[in-house]
Motif scaffolding. Structure first.
Motif, short mmCIF file in Angstrom:
data_model
loop_
_atom_site.label_atom_id
_atom_site.label_comp_id
_atom_site.label_asym_id
_atom_site.label_seq_id
_atom_site.Cartn_x
_atom_site.Cartn_y
_atom_site.Cartn_z
N SER A 245 -0.94 -13.41 -105.55
CA SER A 245 -0.23 -12.39 -106.56
C SER A 245 1.40 -12.42 -106.44
O SER A 245 2.11 -12.42 -107.04
N GLN A 246 1.60 -12.50 -105.01
CA GLN A 246 3.01 -12.65 -104.49
C GLN A 246 3.34 -13.46 -103.21
O GLN A 246 2.40 -13.37 -102.53
N ILE A 247 4.51 -13.80 -103.04
CA ILE A 247 5.02 -14.34 -101.92
C ILE A 247 5.83 -13.18 -101.31
O ILE A 247 6.88 -12.95 -101.33
N VAL A 248 5.07 -12.76 -99.95
CA VAL A 248 6.06 -11.58 -99.23
C VAL A 248 6.60 -12.27 -98.02
O VAL A 248 7.55 -11.78 -97.80
N ASP A 249 5.80 -12.82 -97.36
CA ASP A 249 6.39 -13.24 -95.89
C ASP A 249 5.35 -14.47 -95.53
O ASP A 249 4.41 -14.27 -95.22
N PRO A 250 6.13 -15.61 -95.34
CA PRO A 250 5.48 -16.86 -94.97
C PRO A 250 5.25 -16.76 -93.37
O PRO A 250 4.26 -17.61 -92.87
N THR A 251 5.73 -15.91 -92.66
CA THR A 251 5.75 -16.09 -91.24
C THR A 251 4.42 -15.92 -90.89
O THR A 251 3.63 -14.86 -91.22
N GLY A 252 3.79 -16.83 -90.01
CA GLY A 252 2.60 -16.79 -89.62
C GLY A 252 1.54 -17.30 -90.54
O GLY A 252 0.46 -17.43 -90.14
N CYS A 253 1.86 -17.82 -91.48
CA CYS A 253 0.94 -18.37 -92.67
C CYS A 253 0.13 -19.66 -91.76
O CYS A 253 -1.02 -19.70 -91.99
N GLY A 254 0.93 -20.59 -91.15
CA GLY A 254 0.53 -21.63 -90.39
C GLY A 254 -0.76 -21.27 -89.50
O GLY A 254 -1.69 -21.87 -89.15
N ASP A 255 -0.38 -20.09 -88.63
CA ASP A 255 -1.32 -19.79 -87.51
C ASP A 255 -2.80 -19.19 -88.25
O ASP A 255 -3.78 -19.57 -87.61
N ALA A 256 -2.31 -18.58 -89.29
CA ALA A 256 -3.68 -18.03 -90.01
C ALA A 256 -4.47 -19.19 -90.45
O ALA A 256 -5.55 -19.22 -90.44
N HIS A 257 -4.09 -20.21 -91.05
CA HIS A 257 -4.30 -21.56 -91.21
C HIS A 257 -5.45 -21.97 -90.39
O HIS A 257 -6.39 -22.44 -90.40
N ARG A 258 -4.75 -22.20 -89.08
CA ARG A 258 -5.17 -22.88 -88.16
C ARG A 258 -6.69 -21.99 -87.37
O ARG A 258 -7.56 -22.69 -87.26
N ALA A 259 -6.58 -20.65 -87.65
CA ALA A 259 -7.57 -19.90 -87.30
C ALA A 259 -8.82 -20.24 -88.20
O ALA A 259 -10.01 -20.31 -87.89
N GLY A 260 -8.47 -20.24 -89.64
CA GLY A 260 -9.74 -20.70 -90.50
C GLY A 260 -10.43 -22.10 -90.17
O GLY A 260 -11.51 -22.25 -90.28
N LEU A 261 -9.65 -23.00 -89.78
CA LEU A 261 -9.81 -24.37 -89.51
C LEU A 261 -10.87 -24.16 -88.30
O LEU A 261 -11.98 -24.99 -88.23
N LEU A 262 -10.39 -23.53 -87.25
CA LEU A 262 -11.15 -23.58 -86.02
C LEU A 262 -12.39 -22.66 -86.36
O LEU A 262 -13.52 -23.26 -85.66
#
Length: 316
Positions: A245-262
């Motif tokens: 819906s909106q982009i609020v803060d990209p900080t930590g998006c890569g880390d969230a992505h890695r968690a899903g992959l794991l």
């Protein structure tokens, strides 16, 4: 989850202190006076966030019902962070407290033009190699940004123990030359990077990501609003992003992505499905301020995965 579902999350544990200057730096920093620069900014808005790659990945993996075991070093000021992890029922046995140091921390001042002035104190992170994970079993692990010595030490110990791990170069990119990258990739099972980091890796290693992936289980490249690309078994698969819906803060998006992959790897999902879940987690993160403030339920995550990718997967 049973103990053999542990995931060792090697990386930084840090505090982020973020201040907002309600003006523009350019109006106060004059280019003809830089030799004697002395400025002060009034910052009425201030927040302190729990951060660091290991902390962020562990937080997101716990949201999914996983069993993260962060492997990191903190200092004498980490009591509230450690208590937060315990309150979230995250295993802290491999978080080592160094009482003669401070926890790594970043001080960031942002102006109204979204320019940033940042200072980073590595603190306890510089001694992360001393935190020996030898003897701790796990299904999977990740070596995420940390001190260079720590990243190599963790990678070597995981490789010796036969524990497959993801190598996530991230913000540690300036520390690694071509030989360093070749040495790390040779020990890892999966390489992850964003598209800019991937271009740097290709340049320094003298190989395309597709060629690098040929020697690994997979390589996963994130592309922001364009989703991600999976390289595995000689094939390239583009995975569409999750609309937000909106982009609020990209900080930590890569880390969230890695968690899903794991999570997908630990639960024997296909690589494509794991990457889809990774995109979902990045989508939940980006609409929230700070790296550890989003709180989707597992039902919400599963519903988003079904709606956007047609994957019907129960989350533990």
């Amino acid at each position: 989850m049973t103990p053999n579902q542990d995931v060792l999350i090697c990386g930084s544990i840090a505090f982020d202190t973020i201040a907002v200057f309600e003006g523009c730096f350019r109006d106060h920093i004059l280019s003809d006076n830089l030799k004697s620069l002395s400025v002060s900014f009034f910052v009425p808005t201030l927040r302190k966030e729990f951060g660091g790659c290991a902390g962020n990945i562990a937080y997101n993996l716990k949201l999914l019902g996983g069993h993260p075991v962060p492997v990191g070093t903190v200092g004498q000021d980490a009591d509230d962070y450690l208590q937060r992890l315990r309150d979230l029922q995250i295993d802290t046995r491999l978080v080592r407290v160094l009482p003669d140091t401070y926890t790594a921390q970043c001080y960031i001042t942002t102006d109204q033009d979204n320019n940033q002035i940042a200072s980073f104190h590595p603190g306890a992170m510089l001694r992360s190699a001393e935190n020996d994970l030898t003897g701790h079993a796990a299904r999977w692990a990740i070596v995420s940004p940390d001190s260079k010595d720590g990243m190599f030490a963790h990678a070597e110990r995981l490789h010796a123990a036969g524990i497959p791990f993801i190598f996530d170069l991230g913000q540690a990119m300036p520390l690694f030359d071509g030989d360093d990258l070749r040495r790390m990739v040779a020990m890892s099972s999966i390489l992850t990077a964003n598209d800019y980091e991937a271009s740097v890796i290709e340049d320094r290693m003298g190989q395309s990501i597709a060629a690098i992936a040929a020697g690994l289980q997979a390589a996963v490249i994130t592309r922001g609003g364009e989703g991600s690309t999976l390289y595995a078994q000689g094939e390239q698969t583009d995975i569409a992003p999750v609309p937000v819906s909106q982009i609020v803060d990209p900080t930590g998006c890569g880390d969230a992505h890695r968690a899903g992959l794991l999570y997908g790897l630990v639960n024997d999902w296909s690589l494509r499905d794991a990457c889809c879940l990774a995109n979902v987690m990045g989508g939940f993160k980006i609409v929230s301020q700070g790296p550890q403030n989003h709180q989707p339920s597992r039902d919400q995550i599963a519903a988003t995965l079904q709606r956007h990718y047609g994957i019907d997967a129960g989350l533990a």
